[in-house]
Design a protein around this motif. Sequence first.
Motif, mmCIF file in Angstrom:
data_model
loop_
_atom_site.group_PDB
_atom_site.id
_atom_site.type_symbol
_atom_site.label_atom_id
_atom_site.label_comp_id
_atom_site.label_asym_id
_atom_site.label_seq_id
_atom_site.Cartn_x
_atom_site.Cartn_y
_atom_site.Cartn_z
ATOM 1 N N GLU A 40 -0.391 46.391 9.994
ATOM 2 C CA GLU A 40 -1.402 47.107 10.770
ATOM 3 C C GLU A 40 -2.685 46.296 10.907
ATOM 4 O O GLU A 40 -3.314 46.297 11.960
ATOM 5 C CB GLU A 40 -1.703 48.469 10.136
ATOM 6 N N THR A 45 -2.613 47.349 15.001
ATOM 7 C CA THR A 45 -1.792 48.417 15.563
ATOM 8 C C THR A 45 -1.474 49.439 14.478
ATOM 9 O O THR A 45 -1.741 49.203 13.303
ATOM 10 C CB THR A 45 -0.491 47.817 16.170
ATOM 11 N N LYS A 46 -0.902 50.555 14.852
ATOM 12 C CA LYS A 46 -0.475 51.596 13.907
ATOM 13 C C LYS A 46 1.024 51.484 13.706
ATOM 14 O O LYS A 46 1.793 51.484 14.668
ATOM 15 C CB LYS A 46 -0.832 52.980 14.473
ATOM 16 N N THR A 62 -0.308 51.026 19.643
ATOM 17 C CA THR A 62 -1.651 50.458 19.714
ATOM 18 C C THR A 62 -2.504 51.352 20.597
ATOM 19 O O THR A 62 -2.091 51.705 21.700
ATOM 20 C CB THR A 62 -1.602 49.018 20.281
#
Length: 155
Positions: A40, A45-46, A62
């Motif tokens: 991450e 991003t997740k 994202t």
Amino acid sequence: MELKTQIHAENGKQELTITRKFELPVELLFKAYEDADILEQWMNTKVVKLENRKYGSWQFDTSDDKGNIVFTASGVYHEFVPNRKITRTFEMGNAHFDVQLEFLEFESLDEDNSKLTMQIVYRSGALRDQMLKLPFKQGLNMAHNRLQEIVNKLK
């Protein structure tokens, strides 16, 4: 600014090869691809899903500053060998690119340095060339620079 991440795209082919040397032991380089918290950070991003095993799946989302998802990516692992290799599919959920196949190989150069080699296969040479027209090289180089910086703190 020198791009440390090198991309080789041979004319007329539907693949490209990406190489990058890191000042990291191979175990830490690999950890950057298997640990959701680290992923991450360097990918910005997740991590929605990360099943680090053969036939496991993964998904990243994202978002923009307002929380709107602007990019999704997902796929399936076909091979997951710690500190050695990952074979996976990669598909962008909200883009017009076809699914691609990625082969990631992690190589120890010595106890403090390692190398990542990625071979990405696209459905066609035209799709590969379309990807290369985007700021793909610069974005990947920036992400790899963040990977180096973030994982350095784990040494």
